[in-house]
Design a protein around this motif. Sequence first.
Motif, PDB file in Angstrom:
ATOM      1  N   GLN A  66       0.838  -1.240   0.117  1.00  0.00           N
ATOM      2  CA  GLN A  66       0.058   0.099   0.099  1.00  0.00           C
ATOM      3  C   GLN A  66       0.889   1.290  -0.023  1.00  0.00           C
ATOM      4  O   GLN A  66       1.934   1.345   0.348  1.00  0.00           O
ATOM      5  N   VAL A  94      -3.887   4.859   0.637  1.00  0.00           N
ATOM      6  CA  VAL A  94      -4.359   4.304   2.096  1.00  0.00           C
ATOM      7  C   VAL A  94      -4.361   5.942   2.990  1.00  0.00           C
ATOM      8  O   VAL A  94      -3.393   6.431   3.103  1.00  0.00           O
ATOM      9  N   ALA A 120      -2.336   0.746   7.542  1.00  0.00           N
ATOM     10  CA  ALA A 120      -2.164  -0.225   6.572  1.00  0.00           C
ATOM     11  C   ALA A 120      -1.688  -1.779   7.437  1.00  0.00           C
ATOM     12  O   ALA A 120      -1.965  -2.909   6.512  1.00  0.00           O
TER      13      ALA A 120
END
Length: 456
Positions: free
Chosen positions: A331, A389, A393
């Motif tokens: 991410q 994000v 995460a």
Amino acid sequence: MAIRDNFSYTDMEEWLNAKRVTEIECLVPDLTGVARGKILPRIKFTDDRGMRIPEVVLGMTVTGNTPERDESYNRAIAVTDRDMILKADPTTITMVPWAVDPTAQVIHDCYFSDGTLVDYAPRSVLRRVLKLYAERGWKPVVAPELEFYLTAKNIDPNLPLTSPVGRSGRAETSRQVYSIDAVNEFDPLFEDIYDYCEMMNLDVDTLIHEIGAGQMEINFLHGDPLGLADKVFYFKRTLREAALKHEMYATFMAKPMADEPGSAMHVHQSVVDLDSGRNIFSNPDGTEAPSFRHYIGGLQRYMPSAMAIIAPYVNSYRRIVRHSAAPINLQWGMDNRTVGFRVPVSGAQDRRVENRVIGADANPYLALAVTLACGYLGMLDAVEPSGMVEGSAYDMPVELPQGLSEAITLLRREDRLRDVLGERFIDVYSAVKDLEHQEFMRVISPWEREHLLLHV
């Protein structure tokens, strides 16, 4: 940003004369990042720069063994154990601060007898990637941040590591993240480190105390990837020597202590246009350019296949676990340290991405080569990243390989990385890592004896 910018052989000889150097350490970084080579008297170095060492030096495991039964390895490295010719890179000449007599050290490039670079040498792999950027009119810029642990001396590998004793006479037992006083506990050591680095022209920037007990981080000023890889290579060697002088160990193991966070080599990276010097991650009006998103997309697409290079040992994967100050997935996010690829808040010219997946145990030449390769492929193929994000995460699914064997398989299968990094490099590197994994699997751990011996 070489150690000595634009140094020629003539400049190097004048510099050696001025320093009254009597001995020269001729160094070659191997696949593990270990310094191999020869020590020569000054007169011998001057008369015979093209010294030779066996080619197999670049194809050994961390234990010094070779995968002689691997067919791809034997196709890449001659079974006759031929020589490589080593040639000094004058821009890397520097003193050896801890030597008793005036001693210099210089990094060498490896050549075949026909004059071509040994393509699987770590410096050659990085040069290959940088050439691809240059052909597009681009120049990558990087800034490594290197974490490490100081530990008490440990001469018995069967015993766990412990924190070293500082000036107070006590060892750290709690986490002292960003503590100035905790760093000052080791003032005599760090004074030597800064003196050594200044003498060697390594351009280190900030020193901080990281999360773990006895864990520190050193930051380097941004610059050219090859020059920065040389500096990280030199710094690791310098730190180990300085620590030994102060009766400690310095380790770049990814996970040296079971109950402490692991150590990373975070790498900030951007790309500038060679003609204008403009950061290509930003549009002329300062907004985010498509190349920036594509670079991140390339990191996301290819980093799982690159894990065997940036997490090169069995121990490396002990760091990549949930809620341990290390990323577990691919991410990305703005100023978010829980993701694999963090985008720091910055101005348009400083727009960059920080790869937080790379371990401190990675070879700096290969780590920079492969992270730049992933970004290059992303820009080349216009790979779109996933959505950014916003929160943590750490609770998201694991997206990275969970062990060295899995990572080697992914590396061997990825043809695009094979094209960019070189066929023979992938074959040699994968074979070496395969053998290291086999060697590890022959070791029975204390956990197995404790929990399996009488219970299964």
